[in-house]
Motif scaffolding. Structure first.
Motif, short mmCIF file in Angstrom:
data_model
loop_
_atom_site.label_atom_id
_atom_site.label_comp_id
_atom_site.label_asym_id
_atom_site.label_seq_id
_atom_site.Cartn_x
_atom_site.Cartn_y
_atom_site.Cartn_z
N LYS A 1 -11.41 2.78 3.44
CA LYS A 1 -10.64 2.87 2.33
C LYS A 1 -11.37 3.86 1.31
CE LYS A 1 -7.00 1.19 -0.42
NZ LYS A 1 -5.62 1.31 0.15
N GLN A 2 -12.49 3.71 1.30
CA GLN A 2 -13.36 4.83 0.55
C GLN A 2 -13.55 6.19 0.92
OE1 GLN A 2 -14.21 3.77 -2.75
NE2 GLN A 2 -12.97 1.89 -2.26
N GLY B 1 -0.13 4.97 -0.90
CA GLY B 1 -0.95 5.14 0.08
C GLY B 1 -0.75 5.73 1.26
N ASP C 1 -4.01 4.38 4.88
CA ASP C 1 -4.35 3.41 4.02
C ASP C 1 -3.34 2.23 4.42
OD1 ASP C 1 -6.00 4.64 2.48
OD2 ASP C 1 -4.52 5.79 1.29
N SER D 1 0.84 -1.13 0.02
CA SER D 1 0.09 -0.05 0.04
C SER D 1 0.73 1.21 -0.02
CB SER D 1 -0.95 -0.13 1.07
OG SER D 1 -1.55 0.93 1.33
N LEU E 1 -4.73 0.23 7.18
CA LEU E 1 -6.14 -0.42 6.79
C LEU E 1 -5.65 -1.88 6.07
CD1 LEU E 1 -8.18 2.53 5.55
CD2 LEU E 1 -8.69 1.05 7.50
N ALA E 2 -4.65 -1.56 5.23
CA ALA E 2 -4.09 -2.89 4.48
C ALA E 2 -3.80 -3.79 5.34
CB ALA E 2 -3.05 -2.39 3.33
N TYR F 1 -13.45 -2.08 6.74
CA TYR F 1 -12.34 -1.57 5.81
C TYR F 1 -12.59 -0.85 4.56
CZ TYR F 1 -8.83 -2.72 2.46
OH TYR F 1 -7.71 -2.57 1.37
N LYS G 1 -9.95 7.47 8.53
CA LYS G 1 -9.15 6.43 8.47
C LYS G 1 -8.56 5.79 9.88
CE LYS G 1 -7.89 7.08 3.75
NZ LYS G 1 -6.61 7.34 2.59
#
Length: 237
Positions: free
Chosen positions: A187-188, A102, A106, A97, A109-110, A183, A193
């Protein structure tokens, strides 16, 4: 004492066999703690410093220490290794990421994505095993009796294994149902986050060993209600 008696399993019933094997598979309380501690540390450190690298170092370090303790004590390293591998895969996803541009959110989250994918895949495999009438738990019985497929000849055993496999699959399904939307929301950009990272960490811990213990207790309840002989024919010989 005959040769046949040497080959007979020590457990008299399928329920006793499954109980013993499931206990080994979960790793007991210690195995569950070893799975939870690295995730707790990762989540706490990331939410404190808002940087991925220190969070990964601390969680990997904790998993490494747990592994060394196992080695020193000469006990099974399976569950410590599982935790270490899980964190390593999460770190790889986070690193990819980062390479993809990212930000820290990000990347964090990954870190949780592999666990979601693993539970989804595991759930699909177990549900397929039920649908095809080859429930996963049946192979646990087969591994003990020495014949991996003989259990399918007894409809009562197949039914028991099917019910126990459903109890195994439910925690996986619940984890995906809860964690996947968190998630995606992070992510969106539908939610903050860092907040989603905290929610994912909390969900992973809450839906980890506590949910597994609940599933095990449900299995124990099911197993306590029946007494299916491992080798019915041996009772009449």
């Amino acid at each position: 004492m005959t040769a046949e008696s040497h080959d007979a399993p020590t457990e008299e019933t399928v329920e006793a066999v499954v109980r013993k094997q499931l206990s080994k598979a979960l790793g007991g309380v210690r195995g569950m703690i070893e799975a939870a501690v690295p995730t707790i540390l990762f989540t706490v450190v990331f939410l404190t410093v808002h940087e991925l690298k220190p969070a990964l170092i601390v969680s990997l370090g904790a998993a490494g220490i747990l592994l060394v303790v196992r080695i020193v004590q000469r006990s099974t390293v399976q569950f410590a290794v599982n935790a270490l591998v899980g964190i390593g895969i999460g770190a790889l996803f986070a690193w990819r990421s980062a390479r993809g541009g990212g930000d820290a959110g990000d990347q964090a989250l990954a870190y949780f994505l592999p666990g979601i994918l693993y539970n989804a895949g595991y759930a699909v495999v177990m549900i397929l095993s039920i649908v095809t009438k080859w429930p996963i738990v049946g192979f646990i019985v087969g591994s003990v009796t020495g014949d991996p497929t003989a259990w399918r000849q007894d409809p009562q055993i197949v039914k028991l294994c099917r019910n126990l496999t459903w109890l195994l699959v439910m925690p996986c399904v619940l984890r995906v149902v809860v964690q996947a939307p968190l998630y995606v929301a992070g992510k969106q950009g539908m939610a903050d986050k860092d907040f989603m990272v905290g929610m994912l960490g909390t969900a992973k811990i809450a839906l980890g060993w506590p949910l597994q213990v609940a599933a095990l207790l449900a299995m124990v309840y099911v197993l306590s209600r029946n007494h299916t002989p491992v080798r019915p024919e041996s009772r009449t010989s």
